[in-house]
Enzyme design. Structure first.
Site, PDB file in Angstrom:
ATOM      1  N   GLU A  95       2.375  11.244 -56.729  1.00 23.40           N
ATOM      2  CA  GLU A  95       0.982  11.360 -57.224  1.00 23.40           C
ATOM      3  C   GLU A  95       0.706  12.551 -58.423  1.00 23.40           C
ATOM      4  OE1 GLU A  95      -1.887  11.879 -54.226  1.00 23.40           O
ATOM      5  OE2 GLU A  95      -3.755  12.279 -55.607  1.00 23.40           O
ATOM      6  N   GLU A 135       2.284  13.554 -46.194  1.00 23.64           N
ATOM      7  CA  GLU A 135       2.263  14.322 -47.445  1.00 23.64           C
ATOM      8  C   GLU A 135       3.440  15.035 -47.434  1.00 23.64           C
ATOM      9  OE1 GLU A 135      -1.378  15.765 -48.847  1.00 23.64           O
ATOM     10  OE2 GLU A 135      -2.300  13.746 -48.652  1.00 23.64           O
ATOM     11  N   ASP A 148      -6.318   8.847 -46.356  1.00 22.93           N
ATOM     12  CA  ASP A 148      -7.264  10.012 -45.645  1.00 22.93           C
ATOM     13  C   ASP A 148      -8.260  10.317 -46.943  1.00 22.93           C
ATOM     14  OD1 ASP A 148      -5.507  11.379 -47.430  1.00 22.93           O
ATOM     15  OD2 ASP A 148      -5.027  13.037 -46.178  1.00 22.93           O
ATOM     16  N   SER A 149      -8.186   9.824 -47.931  1.00 26.04           N
ATOM     17  CA  SER A 149      -9.011   9.909 -49.011  1.00 26.04           C
ATOM     18  C   SER A 149     -10.513   9.357 -48.441  1.00 26.04           C
ATOM     19  CB  SER A 149      -8.873   8.998 -50.110  1.00 26.04           C
ATOM     20  OG  SER A 149      -8.343   7.759 -49.672  1.00 26.04           O
TER      21      SER A 149
HETATM   22  O1  KIV Z   1      -5.540   9.085 -49.082  1.00 29.10           O
HETATM   23  C1  KIV Z   1      -5.152   8.388 -50.054  1.00 29.10           C
HETATM   24  O2  KIV Z   1      -5.927   7.675 -50.547  1.00 29.10           O
HETATM   25  C2  KIV Z   1      -3.853   8.570 -50.932  1.00 29.10           C
HETATM   26  C3  KIV Z   1      -3.567   7.865 -52.182  1.00 29.10           C
HETATM   27  C4  KIV Z   1      -4.295   8.613 -53.173  1.00 29.10           C
HETATM   28  C5  KIV Z   1      -2.245   7.610 -52.420  1.00 29.10           C
HETATM   29  O3  KIV Z   1      -3.349   9.427 -50.244  1.00 29.10           O
END
Ligand code: KIV
Length: 287
Positions: free
Chosen positions: A185, A118, A48-49
């Site tokens: 993380e 998460e 979700d980044s």
């Molecule tokens: O959304 C993402 O890219 C992540 C990574 C940073 C682990 O959750």
């Protein structure tokens, strides 16, 4: 992980038993997924980044299920050998177990091989229900960006023994509930090492040091495409300069008339232009 057969969650778990490091990277579209797969990664995270590095949103909180489905489909179209993990966005799994399972199912239907949520201890019911439905789940502990408001920002987690214990408990309970791997993380490295020693499934770390079973990075950070990457993101290439340079060259050539050059444009069949001019004359048009 050697071989060309499709990576499954069983391969991922076995990699830890064999002491093989796991490589994970994010991708959000078909061509990038194809490239990272050709480079031989074990897992692709449709993270979700996406919200920040692709869509220009202020945080991951604005990312929707529709965004994640669309981009998971795009990655799956590359038909990667790597295991595709679809990230569950904010508010897609928190409200109820039933909603979490349904939304996870949507990501699997979109082509993901597994999903990531998460959290750890607080979502053991969700992890168990997803497993019951046949959906492999990756947990995510330490800094959980969807909870950055509660955590007090994007900060290193587990600097005190009490906080470290909480993170370790999170990872242990997620693994006991059936998570096939745990992302750790931005924790103190000692915390990640303790977790890695204590759980039987792989830890995939980001910003938590070297004592993990694998590592994950956001592809835009690796390639130098994010203006302010997190401190733990190593830049392996300056693709921003390559893109800027290519577009500047294109702009120069358009403005000078050098593009499109000979061999980059095509004409009509022999005699057809003359016929066209006659037809245009017949319509009373002037050249
Ligand atoms: O959304 C993402 O890219 C992540 C990574 C940073 C682990 O959750």
């Amino acid at each position: 992980m050697a071989g060309r057969e499709k990576v499954t969650v069983r391969h991922v778990i076995r990699a830890k038993q064999r002491g093989e490091k796991l490589v994970m990277v994010t991708a959000y579209d078909t061509p990038t997924a194809r490239l990272v797969d050709e480079a031989g990664v074990d897992m692709i995270l449709v993270g979700d980044s996406l919200g920040m590095v692709v869509l220009g949103l202020p945080s991951t909180l604005q990312v929707t299920m529709e965004d994640m489905v669309r981009h998971t489909e795009a990655v799956a179209r590359a038909q990667p050998r790597a295991l595709v993990v679809g990230d569950m966005p904010f508010m897609s799994y928190e409200a109820s177990v039933a909603e979490a399972v349904r939304n996870a199912g949507r990501l699997l239907s979109a082509g993901a091989d597994a999903v990531k949520i998460e959290g750890g201890s607080e979502y053991t019911d969700v992890i168990k229900a997803m497993r019951r439905a046949g959906i492999p789940v990756m947990a995510h502990v330490g800094l959980t960006p969807q909870k950055h408001k509660l955590l007090g920002g994007y900060r290193l987690v587990g600097k005190t023994a009490e906080e470290a214990l909480e993170v370790i408990r999170d990872a242990e309970e997620a693994a006991e509930a059936g998570a096939f791997a745990v992302v750790v993380e931005f924790t103190a490295w000692e915390v990640a090492r303790e977790i890695t020693r204590r759980i039987s499934v792989p830890t995939i770390c980001i910003g938590s040091g070297p004592h993990c079973d694998g590592q994950v990075l956001v592809i835009h950070d690796m390639l130098g495409l994010t203006p302010s990457p997190p401190p733990f993101a190593k830049r392996y290439a300056d693709v921003a300069s390559v893109i800027r340079g290519a577009v500047e060259a294109y702009a120069r050539e358009v403005r000078s008339g050098a593009f499109p050059g000979e061999g980059m444009y095509w004409g009509m069949k022999s005699g057809e232009h003359q016929r066209l001019l006659k037809l245009l004359e017949g319509r009373g048009e002037k050249r």
